[in-house]
Scaffold this motif. Structure first.
Motif, PDB file in Angstrom:
ATOM      1  N   TYR A  54       0.886  -1.157   0.000  1.00 29.52           N
ATOM      2  CA  TYR A  54       0.000   0.000   0.000  1.00 29.52           C
ATOM      3  C   TYR A  54       0.928   1.212   0.000  1.00 29.52           C
ATOM      4  CZ  TYR A  54      -4.178  -2.575   1.706  1.00 29.52           C
ATOM      5  OH  TYR A  54      -5.250  -3.413   1.871  1.00 29.52           O
ATOM      6  N   PHE A  87       1.299   5.556   0.063  1.00 30.96           N
ATOM      7  CA  PHE A  87       0.601   6.760   0.501  1.00 30.96           C
ATOM      8  C   PHE A  87       1.481   7.983   0.290  1.00 30.96           C
ATOM      9  CE2 PHE A  87      -2.686   4.546   3.012  1.00 30.96           C
ATOM     10  CZ  PHE A  87      -2.094   3.305   3.179  1.00 30.96           C
ATOM     11  N   TYR A 103       1.562  11.899   2.082  1.00 31.86           N
ATOM     12  CA  TYR A 103       1.048  12.829   3.075  1.00 31.86           C
ATOM     13  C   TYR A 103       1.743  14.175   2.896  1.00 31.86           C
ATOM     14  CZ  TYR A 103      -1.047   8.981   5.742  1.00 31.86           C
ATOM     15  OH  TYR A 103      -1.796   7.912   6.144  1.00 31.86           O
ATOM     16  N   LYS A 119      -3.609   7.556  -2.001  1.00 32.93           N
ATOM     17  CA  LYS A 119      -3.068   6.228  -1.738  1.00 32.93           C
ATOM     18  C   LYS A 119      -3.225   5.355  -2.968  1.00 32.93           C
ATOM     19  CE  LYS A 119      -7.391   4.342   0.095  1.00 32.93           C
ATOM     20  NZ  LYS A 119      -8.092   3.790   1.278  1.00 32.93           N
ATOM     21  N   ARG A 151       3.013   0.582   3.321  1.00 38.47           N
ATOM     22  CA  ARG A 151       2.581  -0.489   4.213  1.00 38.47           C
ATOM     23  C   ARG A 151       2.337  -1.707   3.348  1.00 38.47           C
ATOM     24  NH1 ARG A 151      -2.104   1.421   6.820  1.00 38.47           N
ATOM     25  NH2 ARG A 151      -3.486   0.149   5.566  1.00 38.47           N
ATOM     26  N   ALA A 170       1.074  -7.693   9.512  1.00 40.06           N
ATOM     27  CA  ALA A 170       0.013  -7.796  10.515  1.00 40.06           C
ATOM     28  C   ALA A 170      -0.056  -6.578  11.410  1.00 40.06           C
ATOM     29  CB  ALA A 170       0.235  -9.057  11.352  1.00 40.06           C
ATOM     30  N   GLY A 171       1.058  -5.880  11.562  1.00 39.77           N
ATOM     31  CA  GLY A 171       1.070  -4.716  12.429  1.00 39.77           C
ATOM     32  C   GLY A 171       0.438  -3.499  11.809  1.00 39.77           C
ATOM     33  N   ASN A 172       0.237  -3.494  10.524  1.00 37.67           N
ATOM     34  CA  ASN A 172      -0.387  -2.373   9.826  1.00 37.67           C
ATOM     35  C   ASN A 172       0.365  -1.071  10.000  1.00 37.67           C
ATOM     36  OD1 ASN A 172      -2.466  -3.779   8.648  1.00 37.67           O
ATOM     37  ND2 ASN A 172      -3.840  -3.490  10.366  1.00 37.67           N
ATOM     38  N   MET A 173       1.631  -1.124  10.274  1.00 36.01           N
ATOM     39  CA  MET A 173       2.368   0.102  10.493  1.00 36.01           C
ATOM     40  C   MET A 173       2.799   0.699   9.152  1.00 36.01           C
ATOM     41  SD  MET A 173       6.045  -1.366  11.731  1.00 36.01           S
ATOM     42  CE  MET A 173       7.122  -0.193  10.950  1.00 36.01           C
ATOM     43  N   LEU A 174       2.901   2.025   9.164  1.00 38.34           N
ATOM     44  CA  LEU A 174       3.415   2.750   8.023  1.00 38.34           C
ATOM     45  C   LEU A 174       4.905   2.996   8.201  1.00 38.34           C
ATOM     46  CD1 LEU A 174       0.800   5.567   7.305  1.00 38.34           C
ATOM     47  CD2 LEU A 174       1.323   3.612   5.869  1.00 38.34           C
ATOM     48  N   PHE A 178       7.761   5.520   6.785  1.00 43.86           N
ATOM     49  CA  PHE A 178       7.821   6.801   6.101  1.00 43.86           C
ATOM     50  C   PHE A 178       9.179   7.023   5.449  1.00 43.86           C
ATOM     51  CE2 PHE A 178       3.986   9.150   7.110  1.00 43.86           C
ATOM     52  CZ  PHE A 178       3.446   8.382   8.130  1.00 43.86           C
ATOM     53  N   GLY A 179       9.137   7.720   4.329  1.00 42.55           N
ATOM     54  CA  GLY A 179      10.361   8.231   3.749  1.00 42.55           C
ATOM     55  C   GLY A 179      10.857   9.425   4.538  1.00 42.55           C
TER      56      GLY A 179
END
Lengths: 115, 112
Positions: free
Chosen positions: A32, A34, A36, A49, A94, A99-103, A105-106
């Motif tokens: 996934y 994204f 921001y 996204k 992501r 399973a942790g669904n954490m993002l 980041f660059g």
């Protein structure tokens, strides 16, 4: 391990010109992706996204991003920059099997649009 | 979307003290995340907090330094303990909903 890179610390563009903010990622699964934006003294705002489907994703404020699987890139673009687009932009990734669904980041790219 | 508020919005603290940051979400969420953004840098995940279980900390972050509470599905706290100037950062609360991640406005912490 998943990672995402923004190779440019800063991008300078003249108002009215097209802009591109680059993002590449490293993946062992399906990502996934994204974008921001963070304006001065404000929180992160979601722009757009990519999950699946069309490689060209359209988001807020006229921004769009193109997912390129072969180049593992997700560059942010806008056809005509505005001075008000000046801000800090973050790409994030992501993975579907995370399973942790954490993002992740660059490092961020500061966009400066000059009149 | 999700509306997230944080308290305090900013604080200036003395070395060796502790600060508790509150995060409130407008509706129930399963997972809440705490991030740190050091001056001029990107976001780093501190921990993931699920209601009813202990938080999961990322490498480099420990519970003694950053204890987290998650008493219900709309609220969490992060405490920055025994602060030093290196803890000066923006601390952000985040939640996931429908595949998107939303962020609070952040708490700007300065440690003298």
């Amino acid at each position: 391990a998943q990672s995402v890179a923004q190779p440019e610390d800063q991008v300078n563009v003249a108002e009215g010109n097209p802009l591109t903010v680059k993002c590449t990622y490293s993946v062992s699964g399906n990502p996934y992706l994204f974008w921001y934006v963070q304006y001065p003294n404000r929180g992160l705002q979601f722009l757009l996204k990519y999950i699946t489907g069309d490689n060209l994703v359209k988001g807020s404020y006229g921004f769009e991003a193109e997912f390129n699987k072969s180049q593992t890139s997700f560059h942010l673009k806008k056809p005509s920059a505005l001075v008000s687009d000046s801000a800090l932009y973050f790409c994030a990734v992501r993975f579907l099997d995370n399973a942790g669904n954490m993002l992740t980041f660059g490092g961020g790219t500061r966009l400066m649009v000059k009149p | 979307s999700a509306v997230i508020s944080q308290k305090p919005s900013r604080d200036i603290c003395q070395r060796g003290t502790s600060l508790t940051i509150q995060c409130q979400v407008d509706s129930q969420v399963t997972m809440m995340f705490w991030y740190r953004q050091q001056p001029g840098q990107s976001l780093t995940l501190i921990a993931t907090a699920n209601q009813g279980s202990e938080a999961t900390y990322e490498s480099g972050f420990v519970i003694d330094k950053f204890p987290i509470s998650r008493p219900n599905l709309t609220f969490s706290t992060l405490t920055v303990s025994n602060m030093s100037p290196e803890d000066s950062s923006i601390y952000l609360c985040s939640v996931e909903r429908d595949g998107e991640q939303f962020f609070g406005p952040g708490t700007r912490l300065t440690v003298l």
